[in-house]
Every structure is written in structure tokens, then in C-alpha cells.
Design an enzyme around this catalytic site. Structure first.
Site, mmCIF file in Angstrom:
data_model
loop_
_atom_site.group_PDB
_atom_site.id
_atom_site.type_symbol
_atom_site.label_atom_id
_atom_site.label_comp_id
_atom_site.label_asym_id
_atom_site.label_seq_id
_atom_site.Cartn_x
_atom_site.Cartn_y
_atom_site.Cartn_z
ATOM 1 N N SER A 62 32.318 43.771 52.180
ATOM 2 C CA SER A 62 32.704 42.951 51.036
ATOM 3 C C SER A 62 33.457 41.708 51.518
ATOM 4 O O SER A 62 32.935 40.970 52.357
ATOM 5 C CB SER A 62 33.538 43.803 50.074
ATOM 6 O OG SER A 62 33.715 43.127 48.859
ATOM 7 N N ASP A 114 27.299 45.997 47.186
ATOM 8 C CA ASP A 114 28.512 46.056 47.992
ATOM 9 C C ASP A 114 28.498 47.298 48.882
ATOM 10 O O ASP A 114 28.261 48.416 48.421
ATOM 11 C CB ASP A 114 29.732 46.088 47.073
ATOM 12 C CG ASP A 114 31.017 45.778 47.809
ATOM 13 O OD1 ASP A 114 31.140 46.202 48.968
ATOM 14 O OD2 ASP A 114 31.887 45.115 47.231
#
EC number: 3.1.1.5
Length: 1528
Positions: A1258, A1376
Site C-alpha cells: 500500500s 491492496d
């Protein structure tokens, strides 16, 4: 109608009239139409214009027919030029001057009126703006979506070439020679005459199936040529063997599976011997070579009665080959008249043979009947105990078998005729005995007591006290000097010891070439005098030897190229009795007196050094043993002088080799430069040589060193620095004790520098956080973690076995008290062993006399196997018959699936083992094992394992611990999971591929690459990093200098292989630099010897396949291959690396970017410099630098990175990767909280901690990619702050909103923010290795990305579900990566990182206990949130429940990452900040920076910060090689 007529008339006229008249008519018509009314004008104008256009558009008039004559041709050309071209020009001029102005006038004189309301106008305006916005949005702002497709680089296919080896059994005797040669490879390199001498008396024997051969009765070296033989050992259960007294070593005696041989019970199967394998052990070979060598010096008596008592305690009866001739009741030895007969026959003499027999020595004549009776008794007693070199061993043929036997007499003759070659063979076998038998027993089977007991018992041979006059007041004066210096320096300065100043140290050794020339010159000048001296009478000899000390003796020996200088001259024409009366080998006290008398003018320091050298020389066997062998040779010479003279001339012509004086006395000494590599020669007695003797040379090498109590002299696993002779004090020999909690996994854990060598894994990724060197020297800690084995008292020697035979220490040696030692460096001992084979032979004899029965049987069953590169050792599904231990080389285990897809399970380097689980469970092989390069293995057969398991259960427990650890690793990380993970990650590194690399080949892509300079810089970086046991580099010149011109010939192939194997065993890493042309043998050697091959190319050059790469592919090597790109600047253009990797599918180990200043051509400014002077040169350089400062787009590095932190250089990074000691940085996800990563990285930079691999999730992938791109914190900070400003803009977020079918935003603004940061850069172009992880929701798995466009995979790793749509990649949807693993420590560990800094910035869920009941009303929840007096906690919302559900697996991985060995978990205090609060950049950055500073300062205070300086200190093992000198 008129218009139509007019048009028709004009058309008809055009057809009839020539072009000019028709053009004038149309022009007049158009001009006459101008005054017409404006309302009527457009129609006729349009018609006339159309006619004009038609006229101009019509083709030119038809040309006359093509004439047939030349005049017709000329006329046709003239008519073409005068009709067609003018008409075209006229039409163009008319259009531009008349028609076009008419159109413009008509257009601009026209008036238009539009009438519409505001709504219509607004709609039109919105349409125009929307069209322009769409055009800009999708044509200009959407460039990131139009990049050319660059798919991820797929994992290279594993090369498993077909096994060309024929297997174990070859039909018949067709390959007799091949089988025989493979069997005698254990002797190492044999020159041709040595080979012939060894094999000329070889015998063969046929055994029918089931026939039994008593190896106890076979005195010789046995090998199987064709067939299959089982080797049995007598079980200790009987307890009736003459050498079975060591039952305390053998544990339990029960045996369930025993075999019946000749009606007797109690034999157990040791091993099965197949074609080309030896039936004899390494121990038995040593026994054959050293039969005539004395175990200790019977003449030497010391002034200490305790030493006499110690030497009187003979070898225990349990040893199989204990020489006990007349040693049970030692009699006092008279000083003046030593007994030569006892010396000759102490180990038992050879049987009586006719005098002219060359292979046996007759009994020397003697006049003493008592001596003869004593000799007969000792001979009989010695023979009884020396009857076999295969005690309790029986062989049985399973099929009809042919065996070959080299008799013991061949070995005895080889020892006499070629002593240098014998010493060389003994050196090879000693090395293999240590690497095969001792290392396996100590490190693998846990038999530490048996192995270390040999060193303990060896002290009885090596204890010699100093003379009385060197003790007492003389020793006190020596101590006073050290005490004064210690008080001056302080306690902290003397931990490495204080060395006494040696005034002769500056003039220690002249160059070897100078000494060789000096020796040859002196030999030529002195040869007539030597001949006269030999034939002089006894009186002259007595006169010469009167008052001679050992130092004088040494000076009489010729110093040839490899010649001995410490052996007694051999007077040939003397009787043994006369020789006995004039022996030069005096007793120690007399030697000391003579030495002192000769050195009265010198100070006590020199006398101390001389006495210490005397004791050391006696301890290693350079005393009466030499004299005894010389006497034996003289006896043989007297019995057959002519034959001996002829034999010496023959061997001198073919293979000149004389260490003990086996040369005709009238034979002149030849030129030292022309002798063979193994050759030596000895001068005769008479006179003293001016050549510097070995004794004088070594006396200057002796250091007298003081060590305070608690100092570490030798560390476990260290190669012995030399010999320590204890003058005063006590040395404690011990070994570290593994803690209880670590004992289960202690075997399989990789070893550190302090663990024994070789262990199962020497290079570590799990031992990252180790105490510093200061902690290691802490006495309190040492007492807790150390087990004392025995003490070395004054007069004793430490390191005898290890220093002489170049073993590594299995123990550590600590000063028990303040200790004063004499230190002789290992280099000096190597010179002694090279010039005096008797030192090695004495050590071998002592080892064989002390070897316990258990180690003897293990040595018998262990098989030394040599495997070629690419050869398959066993296939998947084969029956498991043995465990394999890697001695040298590298193996790879490959799993073959049902669809023929190959997956690497693991790689095994030096000291590692494979196959235990299958052997213990008696299952089939789970995978195929093949050799990556030429490999030496120790084969541990299952039969031996079963035999040991019955009698020694502790061995089974030891191996079971190893298997339990491997099973635990398999459970925690299954093979299938690793395979899927690697295939999806796009990376090619495996968990084991970077471990335990011992050899690295440096190969250029094409000619012109500066590989030599690259190799030197890499070598320097490896030295600074501190490789365990050091590192060395090899190029062709180094090999040629060592091996001579035959290094790459067929004859020298085995010699080269042995030399390289010795180097790889000696050093922790060896660099092979291919600095020759493509087809040279050295290039081939570099490829075949490498565990890992670095292909070095110039980044700015052409990325096409080079000639060295084609040669590499033709070699079909399966070694790990890595690409190294050299850059002149610290910058890599986008897409450059992809062009290099695109066609190189064989690069399976990653790539590295290295900045190295190099210049292949001369600077262009040099010629101008000569013509215009230095002023112009300086001006040009200044201008060039100023211009580049403003025009270059490359990012310049600040001094913060390069100058102040040298360990962060590119070569140091590559060195850490090769050593398996890379530093990894793992950055977790957490939205805006990830800004703290920037502060933590800055703190790491300021602390000087290098980062080699970066992984992120991320926001961690974004920050990590910024740092990996330039490897500098300054551009990372600027770009991160710019991106945070974009993300903090609410207008951008609002403009990106869309109908929330998949997500609330389109993702466009987010994409543009990332793309503007990274552009079209690719992950391969990053300066540091980088990866990021994503969640593939199409395939429900985690993926790792280390290639492709940066912005795409960073964007995918940051795609929060619901807020941003998933990104599409090859048909899959990526989200993600934090949903599965928010802190990818496990994958970083698999890439080879040793120390991992893991920074976690994820949110912490509210774990408040809930108790709202079994049902829940949404209205109550809404009221409860607004009720300030409610005591019930608020239940999570629907979005919170979904978010927690998504991160379930991530929490488990996070907890596992926190306890991963080598992981430093960091969590800055950023819980107060939200996921989208990018506007608080400076505030969050400062929080991360301050936390990082405090965390690293805490680690530094604890001593667990992996700073390069501390790591270097841990590797400084040689305590006395560079001691602090004190001019006392």
C-alpha cells in the site's frame, strides 16, 4: 436557360478551340458577370467557376500520335512543352489571382443572424466544454494508459539437463581403468612416476558370490573393480576383540540385526562397495604410509619429570594401531649414547628380506646381543599389534567380484623413494579425513567427545618443558617486562595481547627467489668440498660435529627451491655404530647448553625464542624421527649401494624427489630451478653453509606474547593462526554450549562465525541479531555458555593438529590465567611442512594411533564421492540408500510435477546435508537431486546409519533433531506454497538460492568489460564486509603462477581441481575472474566452478547477446546467474534494464545496478591539453561541469550518501547479497500514516545503516519505490510531499467521484498522482531491489511484483476496495496487498535478507468487548451513538465489519512477522492520524523521524544494531597475527 446555354457553349468551345482561346473566353465571361445583382450573382458565378474548375481539371489536349522517326520525336516533345505546361501554369495563376479572392470577398460580405434562448446557448456551451474536457482528459491526461505493454518477466525455466552418466555399474572389465582411476582419486593429484610406483605391484583377485574376505589379514589398499561387496564390522557385543577396550566410547551394545559370517555371530553391515569405490578407509591409507614413522621421540628427555611421566602414559590399548614396541616399561635413556637399534625398531621392524631387496630394509648390524634380543622382542610385539590396517573388518562378495589390492610394500617403497609426493598424498588424505570423517562425526553426528578426545590425547606427544635455566629468575624478568608495558597501556588495550619486541623482525625473510638463487650458487661452489667431506675419515667427521647444536646442523643443509633445511646429512660410507656414536640428534639439555654457549652474547629474549623453537620442532617430529629414517635409508644403501645409486639417478631424471637423503653421495646437486615441483635434494655433511637456515629464519618468526586472563586466543570455527607454546600460565580449551531452547534446532540452524566448521549451514539468515564482539568477550557470559574440556599446562602446545594440517578449530582457547606463550605463525608451519614431509607423516602416524574404534568404523563406511556438474545424484522416486553431505560444491533439489513442470525445492552448499528424512523413514526420494557444479560429497549409507543406531542411540537422536526442524519448516512453509508464491511473484529468488554461496564467477558479457577492476573492487568490499574465513580472488595469472604451465592441461586437471577445492575449503568465498578470451580453459573453469555467475555488462553499450554468454549457454551450466550492469553515473534510464533482460531468459538470479567509473577510451581533451596547455584544460573542465549541472537530468547524489556512509556503496551492497547478509526494509500499509516511513528511512540513513532490498504494501510500496529508485532520501522526501499534497486536495477527490457501482471514485486522479511521480519507470530500473505485493481477487491469492511499470503495481498495491476500483493486470483484478499480508517479512526473508527492519503503520482495531445480545436493532445503535450517558460500547458499523473481515489473514501474518528471527519490528506512534489525512505531512513525518532515531539509539546501546563496524570486529579472529608491539 441562358446560363445553361452559356455553359454548353463554353464547353463546346473548349472542345474546339485551343487552350489559350478557351481560357480567355471563360475569363471574359466571368468578368462580364461581375455587375450582376447580388441576389442573382451566386448562381452564374458558381456555374462559371465550375466550368473553370472543369477546364483546369481536364487532362491536357490529346497529343499527336507517337512518331516513328527521330524528327517526329523531336516535334512531339516541342508540342508537349509548348502546349501542356503553359496551360497548367495558366490554370494555377488564374485560381490564385481571380477565383480565390472572389470566394473570400463573397464569404466576408455575407451576413448571418442566429436567434436562440439562454437555455440553448448554455447547453451548447456545456457541450463544447464537455467535448474539450473529454479530449483533454482522455487524450492528454490519460498518457499512463497508453504506455506500451510490458508484462512481468516470467520465472526462467529450470535447466535440468539429461543425465549422461552411466550409473554405478559398468559392464564387465571394459572400463577397468576408469574404475581404478576413480578409486585412487582419493590420493589426490599423482604425477606419472608416483602413479607407476604405486601400481606396479598391484594385484587383482576374483571373489565368487558369497565368498568372504578377511580384510584384517589384508595389508594393503583394496578397491572394487567390478562387482558388489558388503563390508561388515565385528559388533562390540562380543567384546573379545583385542582393540575393544574403548567400550566407554561406544554406548549401548545391543544389536538386533546381526549377520552370520563363517558361523560366527556379531557382525553388522557397515556399507556396500560398488564399482570404482575403495574398500579401505582414509585411516587405513594413512596407516600404510606411516608404518615406519615414530609416534614420539624416544630420545628426547626433558628437565621436567612430569613431562617424562606424561609421555610414559602410552596410547590406550583400545586404539587399533597403537605401536607398543617395548613401551610398557620405559627404561631410562642415557644422554651420551642413545640406542639406535631401539630407535630403528621401536615401531617394529620390517620382516627380514635378502639384502638386495629394494622394498624392505634388513636388520642393521649390531654388536650387542642384548640389543638384538630387545629388538626381536619389540619386533614380535609390534607385529602382533600391527597385523592389520582393517581391524575387525570383513568383506563379503554379493556377486562375482574383481578386486584390486595395492600391497603395503608399495606404500613403504613410495614413502622411501618419493617422500615429497608421499607427504603431498598424506596432506590430501588428512584434509579429507578432517572434511569427511571428523566434520561429519563432530558437526553432524554430535560425536564431539570422540573427535576432541583426539586433540586432548595428542598433548602427550607435544609437551616439552623449557630448560631449567630458562625458568625461575629468567622467566620472572620476562614477566616484569610485560607487566610494565601492561601498566603503561591500560587494561583495555591489551585484550589482543602484548608481543615482545623482536629486533630481528624487520629482516625476517628474504624473497624466495633470492634465496633459491643463493642456494643454487652455493651448492655449485661447494660441491667438490661436499664430495671430499663425505669420504673423509671418522675423525674429520667427529671434528666437524664437535659442539654442534641443532642450529648449526640446520645450516649444513642445502636450501634448494623446495629443499629441506632441517634434516641430518647422510654420510653413506659409515657404519651404523659409528653413526650412532656421532649422532647429531642430541638430547634437549645438551642442545640447549650448546645453543646457550653459542649465543652468550645475545639477550634472554633471543634465547627464549630459540628454546621455544627447539620445543616446537621436537613436538612436531623434527628430531630423532628424521634421524631414524635417515638411518634406515643408509642401511638400505649399504646393503645395495649400486642399485640405490642407479635408482636415485633414475628418479632424478624422471621425477627428482629426495627429502630424507636417498641420493647417491657422489651425485652433484642439480640446479634448484630445474627440479620438479615435488623434488628436493640434500647436501652432505661437512662445513657450514652461509645460506640462511630454516632455524635462523623461524627464530625470527617466534613471537613471545602476553595474554591477560579471559583473552580469546582461538575461536571455534577459526582456522588456526599458528602454534601456541605455553611458557607460563594455563590455557583453557572448551566449546560453546547451546542453550536448551536452541538445542532442538541447533543442528539445522545456520552457523555463525563462532560455530564449528563445516556445519550444516555456515551462512546465516537466521542469526541476525547476535551480541557484539564486546559481549562475546564478556567473561560472565562466557562462563554461562562455555564448557571447559581440558587445560594446557606450561610446556604444552595448542593447535598442533589444526595448524600443521590446516584444520579449523573445533574448540575455542581462552587464557585461564595470565598466560605467556610463544607463537609460531601458520605460514611458518606451512613452510616447515613443505620442506619436511616428516612433520606431516608424524602427525598422520599420531592421528592413526589415537583414532577411536567408533570413528574408525565411520571412516570405513563413509564414501567420498566426486560428482560432475549437471550429474544427477538420484532421481525422484528412487529408493533412498544414503544421506549425502556436501563437502565442496553445490546441489539443487528439483520437484517434478505431473505436468512436467520443475520447481526448485532447495539448494545445498558446503557443509549441508540432504536425504535424512527418506533414509530414516525408508521412503522413496521426493525430488531429483543434481549437482550445480563439480561437487565432492560424503555418502553416509543407510547401513551405517542402522548400525550406529543400534549401538549408539545418541546419533539417532541427533539426526532426529535435524529432521524435526526440517519438518517444522515444511509445515510452516510448504513447498507448494513457495512454488506458487514464486511463480506469481515474477521474482526468481528462492529461499535457499542466496545461502551458503562459496564460489562466484565473474564473467563479462562481451570483450572490453573491465571485469578485473570490477573483481578487485568487489573483493575489497567483501573484505570490508567481513566474510567468515576470508575471501580471495583468482584469475588466470594467479593460477599459472601457482600450478605452472600444466595448470590447464589434461595432466594438471586433477591437480587444479584439488587446488581449487583446498582454496574453497580454506576461504569463506572465492571469486573466479574470467579475464581471458572466450574459448580459453580458464573461462571454462570459472563457469564450472561457480555457485553463482555474475554476468557483467556496460549499461550504455548494446544489450545484444555477447560471445561470453553464448559460451556460457554452450556449457549447459545450471548455476545461478545474475546480471550486473555498470553505470558511469548513478542513474538508469527508464526501460534500459528491460532491454537487457528481454532476451536473457537464463538470468535466474536477478540483476544489480552498480556505479563504477570506467573509461574504455582515452579522454578527448588529452590531445588539446598538450597543444593548448593546462589552463585551457582547467577552463574546459570547469565549463563542462557547470553546463552539466544545469543541463543534465540525472539526479546528482549528495555527499550524505556516498562520502559519509562508505558501507552503503554499490559494491558493498552486492557483497552483502552474495554473503547472504543483506539488509531488508519492509514498509507496511496504513494510508496517510505511511508518511512516517519517510522519517524512519531518514533516521536509518543518518545511522549509517545500508538498505539492500525494499518491499512495501500500500503506501509502503509507494514510499519504498521512491527510495529504491534513487537510493537517496532527498528526492524521496520531495516526491512524497508532492504526492501528499495532491491526495490532500478535496477538489481532486470531488472531481473524481462517480456512480458507486464498483467504487466511489474513478481512480483517475489517483492514477495521475502516482504516474506523475514515477513516469514510465520500471521496477527493473530501480537502483535498489524492490517488490510490492497485491491481492489477486480473481485467483484469490497474494502476488509479488518485481518487474513491470512502477505506477501500475504501486497503484494496485494501494487500491483500497470501495474507494478505488481494482486495477486490471493480464485479466486479473488486483487490490491492496494489505488484505492478505500488510508486512511482508516472510517474503523478504525468502529473498535472502539477514536483518529486516519492518515498519508497521497499520490501524489498530477497537477490541472493546461487545455485549449487545443475540439480536440487534439498528435504531438502538443509532440512538446509542448519540447518547452521551450510555455505558454500552458502540457496535462496529457495516463497513467496519467488512473491513475487519478483509484483514483477517493479514493479522495472522503480522503476528508471525513480529517473531521472525532477524526481524526488527518498528511501530511509530501514529495511531492518532487517520488513513486519509495526507494534509498533515510534516507532522506525521516528524513523528516517524523521532521514533526512528530513538529506536536505533536503543538498539545501538543494546549492542544489537547491525552496523558494519561491529560486524567487522566480530570477524577479526587472528588475535596474534598483528599484535600490538611494545618496545620493551
Amino acid at each position: 436557360m441562358a446560363d445553361g446555354n452559356l455553359l454548353g457553349s463554353s464547353t463546346s468551345l473548349t472542345a474546339l478551340l485551343p487552350t489559350p482561346s478557351s481560357a480567355s473566353l471563360s475569363a471574359s465571361l466571368s468578368s462580364s458577370s461581375l455587375p450582376v445583382s447580388p441576389f442573382l450573382a451566386p448562381a452564374p458565378t458558381t456555374a462559371i467557376t465550375a466550368s473553370i474548375a472543369s477546364l483546369s481539371a481536364q487532362p491536357p489536349p490529346p497529343l499527336p500520335a507517337t512518331p516513328a522517326t527521330m524528327a517526329g520525336w523531336i516535334g512531339w516533345v516541342f508540342s508537349f512543352f509548348f502546349q501542356f505546361i503553359p496551360s497548367v501554369l495558366y490554370s494555377v495563376i488564374t485560381f490564385t489571382t481571380i477565383t480565390l479572392p472572389t470566394w473570400l470577398f463573397t464569404l466576408f460580405s455575407m451576413s448571418l443572424t442566429f436567434t436562440m434562448n439562454f437555455t440553448t446557448l448554455l447547453l451548447i456551451l456545456l457541450a463544447v466544454v464537455s467535448t474539450l474536457g473529454w479530449f483533454v482528459r482522455y487524450r492528454f491526461l490519460n498518457m499512463y494508459s497508453r504506455l506500451p505493454p510490458e508484462p512481468q518477466r516470467k520465472e526462467p525455466q529450470i535447466d535440468l539437463f539429461p543425465d549422461v552418466q552411466g550409473g554405478d555399474s559398468k559392464p564387465g572389465l571394459a572400463n577397468y581403468l576408469d574404475e581404478f582411476l576413480s578409486a585412487i582419486k582419493v590420493f589426490g593429484y599423482l604425477e606419472r612416476p608416483v602413479f607407476h610406483e604405486l601400481t606396479r605391484t598391484m594385484q587383482t583377485r576374483k571373489l565368487i558370490a558369497g565368498e568372504t574376505l578377511m580384510l584384517e589379514e589384508e595389508k594393503g589398499f583394496c578397491l572394487v573393480v567390478d562387482g558388489l561387496v558388503q563390508i561388515f564390522v565385528k559388533s562390540t557385543r562380543d567384546g573379545k576383540s583385542g582393540s575393544d577396550d574403548e567400550l566407554h566410547h561406544l554406548g549401548a551394545e545391543s544389536s538386533d540385526e546381526e549377520h552370520h559370517i563363517d558361523g560366527k555371530q556379531g557382525y553388522q553391515l557397515l556399507t556396500e562397495v560398488k564399482n570404482g569405490a575403495s574398500m579401505s578407509s582414509l585411516f587405513s591409507i594413512l596407516s600404510l604410509f606411516t608404518e615406519d614413522i615414530q609416534v614420539w621421540d624416544s630420545q628426547s628427555s626433558t628437565s621436567s619429570s612430569s613431562s617424562i611421566a606424561m609421555r610414559a602414559a602410552r596410547v590406550p590399548d583400545s586404539t587399533p594401531n597403537s605401536p607398543r614396541g617395548g613401551m610398557d616399561s620405559p627404561t631410562p635413556i642415557f644422554r651420551d649414547v642413545p640406542d639406535p637399534v631401539s630407535l630403528v625398531n621401536e615401531n617394529g621392524d620390517l620382516p627380514l628380506v635378502p639384502p638386495l631387496h629394494l622394498e624392505e630394509s634388513p636388520i642393521p648390524p649390531t654388536n650387542h646381543a642384548h640389543d638384538r634380543r630387545q629388538h626381536d622382542h619389540r619386533k614380535h610385539h609390534g607385529r602382533k599389534h600391527r597385523k592389520s590396517v582393517h581391524p575387525d573388518i570383513v568383506a563379503r562378495a554379493m556377486v562375482d567380484t574383481t578386486i584390486a589390492i595395492i600391497p603395503a610394500s608399495a606404500f613403504r617403497r613410495l614413502t622411501r623413494v618419493y617422500p615429497r609426493a608421499t607427504a603431498h598424498i598424506v596432506q590430501v588424505i588428512l584434509t579429507r579425513l578432517q572434511r569427511v570423517t571428523f566434520a561429519t562425526a563432530h558437526s553432524y553426528l554430535g560425536l564431539s567427545n570422540e573427535v576432541l578426545g583426539i586433540e586432548k590425547q595428542m598433548t602427550k606427544f607435544t609437551t616439552y618443558d623449557l630448560p631449567n635455566n630458562m625458568r625461575g629468575t629468567a622467566l620472572d624478568r620476562l614477566k616484569d617486562k610485560f607487566i610494565k608495558e601492561r601498566d603503561r597501556l591500560g587494561t583495555e588495550e591489551v585484550t589482543k595481547g602484548i608481543a615482545l619486541h623482536n629486533p630481528s623482525a624487520g629482516r625476517r625473510r628474504r624473497s624466495s627467489s633470492f634465496m633459491r638463487k643463493d642456494a643454487v650458487l652455493h651448492a655449485k661452489m661447494m660441491s667438490p668440498k661436499r664430495a671430499a667431506t663425505v669420504i673423509t675419515s671418522d675423525n674429520s667427521y667427529d671434528h666437524d660435529s664437535a659442539g654442534v647444536s641443532p642450529g648449526d646442523l640446520l645450516s649444513t643443509i642445502q636450501q634448494s627451491r623446495f629443499g629441506p633445511r632441517y634434516e641430518q646429512p647422510t654420510p653413506r660410507l659409515r657404519s651404523p655404530l659409528a653413526e650412532k656414536e656421532n649422532s647429531h640428534f642430541r638430547l634437549p639439555a645438551m642442545q640447549a647448553r650448546n645453543a646457550f654457549h653459542r649465543k652468550e652474547s645475545l639477550d634472554e629474549d633471543a634465547l627464549f625464542r630459540e628454546c621455544i623453537l627447539d620445543c616446537i620442532m621436537k613436538a612436531i617430529g623434527l628430531t630423532s624421527s628424521t634421524g631414524e629414517v635417515l638411518r634406515k635409508s643408509s642401511h638400505s644403501g649399504e646393503a645395495s649401494p649400486k642399485l640405490l645409486s642407479y635408482d636415485s639417478r633414475r628418479q632424478k631424471a624422471v621425477f627428482s624427489n629426495n627429502a630424507f637423503g636417498f641420493i647417491d653421495p657422489y651425485e652433484g646437486s642439480g640446479d634448484g630451478e630445474t627440479e620438479s615441483m615435488m623434488s628436493m635434494s640434500v647436501t652432505s655433511a661437512g662445513g657450514t653453509s652461509p645460506v640462511t637456515s630454516l632455524r635462523e629464519e623461524l627464530r625470527n618468526d617466534i613471537e613471545i606474547v602476553y595474554f591477560p586472563q579471559g583473552s580469546v586466543l582461538v575461536e571455534q570455527g577459526e582456522r588456526h593462526p599458528g602454534l601456541y607454546y605455553v611458557i607460563d600460565g594455563f590455557l583453557d580449551v572448551g566449546m560453546p554450549v547451546v542453550d536448551k531452547g536452541e538445542d532442538l534446532v541447533g543442528v539445522s540452524k545456520p552457523a555463525t562465525a563462532r560455530e564449528p566448521f563445516p556445519t550444516l549451514k555456515r551462512t546465516t539468515t537466521a542469526s541476525s541479531i547476535k551480541p557484539s564482539a564486546t559481549a562475546a568477550n564478556d567473561p560472565r557470559r562466557r562462563k554461562q555458555s562455555r564448557k571447559s574440556l581440558y587445560l594446557i599446562k606450561p610446556g604444552g602446545i595448542q593447535g598442533y593438529v589444526g595448524a600443521v594440517a590446516s584444520y579449523r578449530s573445533y574448540t575455542d582457547v581462552v587464557a585461564k590465567t595470565d598466560v605467556y606463550v610463544g607463537f609460531l605463525p601458520r605460514a611458518s608451519l606451512e613452510r616447515i611442512a613443505e620442506r619436511y614431509p616428516i612433520a606431516l607423516l608424524t602427525l598422520a602416524k599420531r592421528l592413526t594411533s589415537l583414532l577411536p574404534r567408533l570413528l574408525l568404523h565411520i571412516d570405513f563406511a563413509l564414501e567420498w564421492v566426486q560428482v560432475n556438474a549437471g550429474q544427477v545424484i538420484y532421481h525422484q522416486g528412487d529408493e533412498s540408500d544414503a544421506i549425502y553431505l556436501v563437502l565442496n560444491g553445490r546441489l539443487r533439489s528439483v520437484l517434478e510435477s505431473a505436468d512436467n513442470k520443475l520447481t526448485v525445492i532447495g539448494e545445498y552448499g558446503q557443509g549441508e546435508s540432504v536425504g535424512e528424512l527418506e533414509v530414516m523413514t525408508e521412503s522413496t526420494r521426493p525430488a531429483t537431486l543434481h549437482a550445480i557444479r563439480d561437487t565432492e560429497l560424503a555418502k553416509f549409507p543407510r547401513s551405517l546409519f542402522n548400525s550406529l543406531a543400534q549401538e549408539h542411540p545418541g546419533i539417532t537422536i541427533q539426526v532426529s533433531k535435524l529432521i524435526a526442524q526440517r519438518m517444522r519448516d515444511l509445515v510452516e512453509r510448504p513447498v507448494t506454497e513457495k512454488g506458487a508464491e514464486r511463480s506469481s511473484a515474477g521474482g526468481v529468488q528462492t529461499a535457499t538460492s542466496t545461502l551458503n554461496l562459496r564460489t562466484v564467477g565473474i564473467l563479462p558479457v562481451t570483450a572490453g568489460v573491465p571485469v578485473v577492476e570490477f573483481g578487485n573492487r568487489l573483493l575489497h568490499a567483501l573484505h570490508q564486509i567481513g566474510v567468515v574465513n576470508g575471501v580471495t580472488s583468482l584469475n588466470q595469472s594467479a593460477i599459472l603462477n601457482h600450478l605452472g604451465r600444466h595448470a590447464f592441461s589434461k595432466m594438471g586437471k586433477l591437480k587444479l581441481a584439488q587446488y581449487l577445492a583446498d582454496l574453497e575449503e580454506k576461504y569463506g568465498m572465492v571469486l573466479y575472474i574470467a579475464d581471458t578470451n572466450v574459448n580459453s580453459p580458464w573461462t571454462q573453469t570459472c563457469i564450472t566452478q561457480a555457485d553463482c555467475i555474475l554476468l557483467v555488462g556496460l549499461a550504455e553499450s548494446s544489450p545484444s547477446i555477447g560471445e561470453y554468454e553464448r559460451f556460457l549457454l554452450g556449457m549447459k551450466t545450471t548455476a545461478r546467474k545474475e546480471l550486473v550492469l555498470l553505470h558511469s553515473e548513478r542513474y538508469c534510464p527508464p526501460g534500459l534494464t528491460r532491454r537487457w533482460l528481454k532476451n536473457r531468459v537464463w538470468i535466474n538470479g536477478g540483476h544489480h545496478h552498480i556505479q563504477m567509473a570506467f573509461r574504455l577510451t582515452a579522454e578527448p581533451s588529452h590531445p588539446e591539453t598538450k597543444r593548448f596547455g593546462t589552463v585551457l584544460k582547467q577552463r574546459v573542465q570547469v565549463l563542462q561541469a557547470e553546463i552539466q549541472k544545469y543541463t543534465s537530468r540525472r539526479i546528482r547524489q549528495t555527499p550524505l550518501y556516498s562520502a559519509q556512509t562508505p558501507f552503503k556503496g554499490d559494491f558493498h551492497r552486492l557483497a552483502r547479497r552474495l554473503c547472504g547478509r543483506a539488509v531488508g526494509l519492509v514498509l507496511g500499509g496504513g494510508g496517510a500514516r505511511g508518511i512516517a516511513h519517510v522519517g524512519v528511512i531518514k533516521a536509518l540513513e543518518e545511522a549509517g545503516i545500508p538498505v539492500d532490498i525494499i518491499g512495501g504494501t500500500s503506501i509502503g510500496s509507494f514510499i519504498g519505490a521512491l527510495y529504491a529508485r534513487d537510493a537517496d532520501v532527498v528526492p524521496m522526501y520531495g516526491r512524497a510531499k508532492k504526492f501528499a499534497g495532491r491526495m490532500g486536495s478535496m477538489w481532486r477527490f470531488a472531481l473524481d467521484l462517480t456512480y458507486p457501482t464498483i467504487s466511489y471514485t474513478t481512480g483517475h486522479e489517483f492514477n495521475r498522482g502516482i504516474f506523475k511521480t514515477f513516469g514510465d519507470s520500471q521496477i527493473e530500473d530501480f537502483w535498489l531491489e524492490f517488490y510490492c505485493n497485491t491481492t489477486n481477487i480473481s485467483k484469490s491469492r497474494q502476488e509479488y511484483h518485481s518487474s513491470g511499470y512502477v505506477w501500475r503495481y504501486v497503484r494496485a498495491s494501494m487500491s483500497l476496495a470501495g474507494l478505488i476500483p481494482p486495477i486490471c493486470d493480464e485479466g486479473s483484478m488486483l487490490l491492496d496487498g494489505g488484505y492478505i499480508d500488510n508486512l511482508t517479512v516472510d517474503h523478504m526473508k525468502g529473498l535472502g535478507a539477514d536483518v529486516i527492519f519492518a515498519v508497521d503503520v497499520g490501524s489498530i482495531d477497537d477490541n472493546t468487548p461487545q455485549g449487545y445480545g443475540d439480536s440487534l436493532s439498528g435504531f438502538w445503535v443509532a440512538f446509542n451513538r448519540w447518547n452521551p450517558f450510555s455505558s454500552c460500547p458502540n457496535p462496529p458499523t457495516l463497513s467496519e465489519i467488512q473491513a475487519r473481515l478483509a484483514y483477517v489473514s493479514s493479522i495472522d501474518n503480522l503476528e508471525r512477522a513480529k517473531i521472525t528471527p532477524g526481524c526488527l519490528y518498528m511501530r511509530p506512534p501514529i495511531d492518532a492520524y487517520g488513513t486519509l489525512e495526507f494534509g498533515k505531512f510534516d507532522e506525521i513525518y516528524q513523528v516517524g523521524y523521532k521514533f526512528g532515531k530513538q529506536f536505533l539509539e536503543k538498539l545501538k546501546n543494546e549492542g544489537s544494531l547491525p552496523l558494519p563496524e561491529e560486524t567487522e570486529e566480530e570477524k577479526k579472529l587472528l588475535r596474534t597475527m598483528a599484535p600490538r608491539r611494545a618496545s620493551i
